[in-house]
Design a protein around this motif. Structure first.
Motif, PDB file in Angstrom:
ATOM      1  N   ASP A 190       0.803  -1.209  -0.017  1.00 43.65           N
ATOM      2  CA  ASP A 190       0.055  -0.234  -0.082  1.00 43.65           C
ATOM      3  C   ASP A 190       0.963   1.223   0.099  1.00 43.65           C
ATOM      4  N   PRO A 191       0.718   2.232  -0.859  1.00 44.41           N
ATOM      5  CA  PRO A 191       1.693   3.128  -1.078  1.00 44.41           C
ATOM      6  C   PRO A 191       1.621   4.312   0.088  1.00 44.41           C
ATOM      7  N   GLU A 192       0.175   4.442   0.742  1.00 43.24           N
ATOM      8  CA  GLU A 192       0.161   5.336   1.876  1.00 43.24           C
ATOM      9  C   GLU A 192       0.936   4.635   2.918  1.00 43.24           C
ATOM     10  N   LEU A 193       0.581   3.356   3.246  1.00 43.21           N
ATOM     11  CA  LEU A 193       1.437   2.817   4.136  1.00 43.21           C
ATOM     12  C   LEU A 193       2.602   2.941   4.240  1.00 43.21           C
ATOM     13  N   LEU A 194       3.424   2.776   3.047  1.00 41.62           N
ATOM     14  CA  LEU A 194       4.543   3.049   2.864  1.00 41.62           C
ATOM     15  C   LEU A 194       5.405   4.406   3.126  1.00 41.62           C
ATOM     16  N   LYS A 195       4.367   5.458   2.729  1.00 44.83           N
ATOM     17  CA  LYS A 195       4.578   6.765   3.247  1.00 44.83           C
ATOM     18  C   LYS A 195       4.809   6.893   4.618  1.00 44.83           C
ATOM     19  N   PHE A 196       3.754   6.211   5.543  1.00 41.72           N
ATOM     20  CA  PHE A 196       3.606   6.323   6.803  1.00 41.72           C
ATOM     21  C   PHE A 196       5.118   5.865   7.343  1.00 41.72           C
ATOM     22  N   ILE A 197       5.553   4.544   6.695  1.00 41.63           N
ATOM     23  CA  ILE A 197       6.827   4.175   7.246  1.00 41.63           C
ATOM     24  C   ILE A 197       7.942   5.217   6.868  1.00 41.63           C
ATOM     25  N   ASP A 198       7.822   5.840   5.898  1.00 41.65           N
ATOM     26  CA  ASP A 198       8.760   7.002   5.677  1.00 41.65           C
ATOM     27  C   ASP A 198       8.685   7.980   6.664  1.00 41.65           C
ATOM     28  N   ILE A 199       7.577   8.635   6.971  1.00 39.43           N
ATOM     29  CA  ILE A 199       7.813   9.522   8.021  1.00 39.43           C
ATOM     30  C   ILE A 199       7.784   8.810   9.755  1.00 39.43           C
ATOM     31  N   GLU A 200       7.866   7.474   9.725  1.00 38.20           N
ATOM     32  CA  GLU A 200       8.210   6.855  10.979  1.00 38.20           C
ATOM     33  C   GLU A 200       9.448   6.996  10.823  1.00 38.20           C
ATOM     34  N   CYS A 201      10.414   6.802   9.824  1.00 37.06           N
ATOM     35  CA  CYS A 201      11.779   7.162   9.936  1.00 37.06           C
ATOM     36  C   CYS A 201      12.153   8.578   9.798  1.00 37.06           C
ATOM     37  N   TYR A 202      11.416   9.598   9.049  1.00 42.17           N
ATOM     38  CA  TYR A 202      11.791  10.858   9.032  1.00 42.17           C
ATOM     39  C   TYR A 202      11.724  11.576  10.080  1.00 42.17           C
ATOM     40  N   CYS A 203      10.996  11.150  11.076  1.00 42.51           N
ATOM     41  CA  CYS A 203      10.764  11.963  12.412  1.00 42.51           C
ATOM     42  C   CYS A 203      12.073  11.914  13.222  1.00 42.51           C
ATOM     43  N   TRP A 204      12.903  10.933  13.124  1.00 46.48           N
ATOM     44  CA  TRP A 204      14.289  10.987  13.753  1.00 46.48           C
ATOM     45  C   TRP A 204      15.429  10.858  12.803  1.00 46.48           C
ATOM     46  N   SER A 205      15.421  10.539  11.570  1.00 44.71           N
ATOM     47  CA  SER A 205      16.654  10.493  10.580  1.00 44.71           C
ATOM     48  C   SER A 205      16.517  11.328   9.724  1.00 44.71           C
ATOM     49  N   VAL A 206      15.556  12.322   9.521  1.00 42.03           N
ATOM     50  CA  VAL A 206      15.483  13.413   8.582  1.00 42.03           C
ATOM     51  C   VAL A 206      15.657  13.032   7.268  1.00 42.03           C
ATOM     52  N   VAL A 207      15.546  11.627   6.981  1.00 37.81           N
ATOM     53  CA  VAL A 207      15.422  11.000   5.629  1.00 37.81           C
ATOM     54  C   VAL A 207      14.216   9.885   5.517  1.00 37.81           C
ATOM     55  N   PRO A 208      13.772   9.738   4.304  1.00 34.86           N
ATOM     56  CA  PRO A 208      12.667   8.803   4.129  1.00 34.86           C
ATOM     57  C   PRO A 208      13.418   7.298   4.329  1.00 34.86           C
ATOM     58  N   ALA A 209      12.461   6.317   4.330  1.00 31.53           N
ATOM     59  CA  ALA A 209      12.745   4.805   4.638  1.00 31.53           C
ATOM     60  C   ALA A 209      13.823   4.395   3.936  1.00 31.53           C
ATOM     61  N   GLU A 210      13.876   4.785   2.465  1.00 27.98           N
ATOM     62  CA  GLU A 210      14.974   4.066   1.693  1.00 27.98           C
ATOM     63  C   GLU A 210      16.329   4.674   1.989  1.00 27.98           C
ATOM     64  N   MET A 211      16.371   5.482   2.667  1.00 24.79           N
ATOM     65  CA  MET A 211      17.806   6.069   3.090  1.00 24.79           C
ATOM     66  C   MET A 211      18.134   5.976   4.557  1.00 24.79           C
ATOM     67  N   THR A 212      17.270   5.480   5.150  1.00 30.52           N
ATOM     68  CA  THR A 212      17.395   5.112   6.856  1.00 30.52           C
ATOM     69  C   THR A 212      18.064   3.505   7.113  1.00 30.52           C
ATOM     70  N   PRO A 213      18.811   3.723   7.789  1.00 25.57           N
ATOM     71  CA  PRO A 213      19.673   2.134   8.092  1.00 25.57           C
ATOM     72  C   PRO A 213      18.665   1.466   8.854  1.00 25.57           C
ATOM     73  N   MET A 214      18.370   0.157   8.763  1.00 22.81           N
ATOM     74  CA  MET A 214      17.812  -0.676   9.056  1.00 22.81           C
ATOM     75  C   MET A 214      18.132  -0.874  10.731  1.00 22.81           C
ATOM     76  N   ILE A 215      19.355  -0.769  10.742  1.00 23.28           N
ATOM     77  CA  ILE A 215      19.977  -1.168  12.189  1.00 23.28           C
ATOM     78  C   ILE A 215      19.249  -0.070  13.104  1.00 23.28           C
ATOM     79  N   ASN A 216      19.368   1.236  12.826  1.00 18.24           N
ATOM     80  CA  ASN A 216      18.644   2.205  13.565  1.00 18.24           C
ATOM     81  C   ASN A 216      17.266   2.107  13.879  1.00 18.24           C
ATOM     82  N   ALA A 217      16.414   1.794  12.791  1.00 21.36           N
ATOM     83  CA  ALA A 217      15.161   1.595  12.883  1.00 21.36           C
ATOM     84  C   ALA A 217      14.814   0.642  13.737  1.00 21.36           C
ATOM     85  N   GLY A 218      15.450  -0.467  13.966  1.00 21.79           N
ATOM     86  CA  GLY A 218      15.324  -1.704  14.863  1.00 21.79           C
ATOM     87  C   GLY A 218      15.453  -1.388  16.052  1.00 21.79           C
ATOM     88  N   MET A 219      16.344  -0.477  16.341  1.00 22.51           N
ATOM     89  CA  MET A 219      16.427   0.208  17.592  1.00 22.51           C
ATOM     90  C   MET A 219      15.285   1.076  18.140  1.00 22.51           C
TER      91      MET A 219
END
Length: 502
Positions: A190-219
């Motif tokens: 779902d493209p909107e759900l993927l956008k939600f994952i983007d902002i889940e990353c952006y709110c602390w990494s300042v980049v979308p999901a495709e540029m956010t390391p999985m190690i950091n997100a796991g934490m």
């Protein structure tokens, strides 16, 4: 005594951000002679505070990881305990209340099942994908949480950890080169759900999901449910204050209004520092808690930048700074069910644009003592580039601050009706403010990838190409956020302790 420039200390730390203070306290606890040099009047850097009209404002955000009571990822708890200090914290039942495009309203509850159920109710056709994606984040977290987090540059530590936790190590190796977007798309369509994952990353990494390391997100995506978000009683500034208290208990020292202007080199080795007043200090090891841009362009001769640093600057760029509104408001502005942290975004296409996403912290919902009775603090901040604030006359600068603040307040009225009418105090900070008070190049929040990279493999560790010089903080592995820079501090102190034979 550190006041004597003739004495050679064990370690000098430039800057008292959380990464620098964790490095200093860990080394002092091991018996090293440590001196921290801080350019400002108080410690903490981006985790500092200031007081106005009865309000105690946090300089940065108030969403704090690392204060859990179990496992090994509770790095702020462990850092304080190492120097025998304590800090009371207040649990936050909700990490973020999202206000997103297409009327997508969602809360990230501390209770994991409650969060997954609420998200799945918004995207019922993706229920299984949601579960599988966040379960992968838990796999990363469980690997990290099984081992003591120290320097990945120290071979004996790596060998010991591998033999103690072989499956956890192999699990992490799998995720090191991966980014969140790659994992999310394996489970979610779902493209909107993927956008939600983007902002889940952006709110602390300042980049979308495709540029956010999985190690950091796991934490982040798991610890918010495991250790939780916990606010320090008395404000975020208490973390640095307590670390300084512990540093001095352990025999270390800190000097304020001590602005380092140069790292001194002899035969290519870092041997000391020079302050703006001309005073010099010498030490066996120098640690820079400044950004890597400030370290290698300002504190060292920019024309002699090591090839390794030039390569790093080709891979990473400075993230934007922030426009910050520190507001005091009448308590009746906020409904009784208001959460502490909010994110407002009206248009997915503008998520990464300046002023596109608004972050809100209301710490007085957790600790009312930070504001006068009958009032709350609302700290709203949004990405902003230094370029927008350069070459303005003093009058134009103030007018632009006022105009931008009014725009932000108008947008926030959507979720806090009556905010403008309920204002009691307002102070606006810009990228220029962040550069001036925090000493950060262009007021940047930290490094972000110039392009898609292989997870965390591009992030440098603490040692640098210059002998005797180490870096700590958000310009080093694993990146941005208080718990991340605490990790960097544990790693840096461990590497230095081994190098000094402590």
């Amino acid at each position: 005594m550190p006041g004597s420039s003739s004495q050679t200390l064990d370690v000098i730390v430039i800057g008292s951000g959380i990464g620098g203070l964790v490095t200093a306290t860990q080394l002092a606890a091991k018996g090293a002679q440590v001196l921290v040099l801080e350019r400002y009047l108080i410690p903490g850097g981006s985790a500092g505070y200031f007081e106005r009209n009865g309000y105690r404002f946090d300089v940065g955000a108030s969403m704090i990881f690392g204060f859990g009571r179990r496992g090994t990822t509770n790095l702020l708890t462990r850092a304080l305990e190492a120097v025998n200090v304590r800090l009371e914290t207040l649990p936050d039942p909700v990490q973020i209340h999202y206000h997103l495009p297409n009327q997508l309203e969602l809360k990230v509850h501390r209770d994991y099942k409650q969060f997954i159920n609420e998200l799945s109710a918004k995207f019922p056709h993706e229920r299984e994908g949601i579960r599988r994606f966040y379960d992968e984040c838990w796999k990363v977290f469980n690997c990290l949480n099984a081992m003591e987090l120290l320097s990945l540059e120290e071979p004996r530590y790596l060998t010991r950890v591998f033999f103690q936790h072989p499956f956890a190590c192999l699990g992490l190796v799998k995720y090191l080169p991966q980014n969140v977007g790659d994992i999310a798309r394996q489970h979610i369509k779902d493209p909107e759900l993927l956008k939600f994952i983007d902002i889940e990353c952006y709110c602390w990494s300042v980049v979308p999901a495709e540029m956010t390391p999985m190690i950091n997100a796991g934490m982040v995506f798991s610890d918010r449910h495991y250790g939780g978000i916990n606010y320090p009683k008395g404000g975020v500034g208490q973390i640095a204050q307590k670390l300084v208290e512990g540093l001095e208990k352990a025999g270390g020292h800190i000097e304020y209004q001590a602005r380092v202007t140069q790292i001194l080199l002899e035969n290519g080795k870092a041997v000391g520092v020079q302050l703006a007043n001309g005073q010099t200090y010498r030490a066996k090891r120098i640690v820079s808690n400044a950004t890597r841009w400030d370290t290698f362009e300002n504190l060292l001769p920019a024309e002699q930048m090591p090839a390794r640093e030039k390569k790093w600057q080709q891979r990473y760029q400075k993230s934007p700074s922030f426009l910050s509104l520190h507001l005091g408001v009448k308590s009746e502005v906020l409904s009784p069910k208001t959460e502490c942290h909010h994110i407002l975004l009206e248009d997915w296409a503008k998520m990464e644009e300046p002023y596109g996403t608004i972050f809100v912290s209301i710490p007085t919902l957790l600790d009312p003592s930070l504001a006068p009775e009958g009032h709350h603090i609302v700290h709203a901040f949004t990405p902003s580039w230094m370029e927008d604030w350069q070459n303005l006359s003093p009058t134009a600068y103030e007018q632009q601050k006022e105009a931008k603040a009014n725009e932000i307040i108008h947008r926030l009225e959507k979720i806090f009706p009556g905010l403008d009418a309920g204002l009691d105090y307002q102070e606006v900070g810009t990228p220029r403010t962040h550069r001036r008070f925090l000493g950060r190049k262009d007021g940047t929040y930290g490094p972000i990838p110039q392009r898609k990279l292989l997870g965390l493999l591009g992030m440098p560790f603490n040692r640098t190409a210059i002998s005797g010089l180490y870096c700590v903080g958000d310009s080093t592995f694993p990146g941005q956020g208080l718990n991340a820079v605490a990790f960097s501090g544990f790693a840096c102190s461990h590497r230095i302790a081994v190098d000094l034979g402590l």
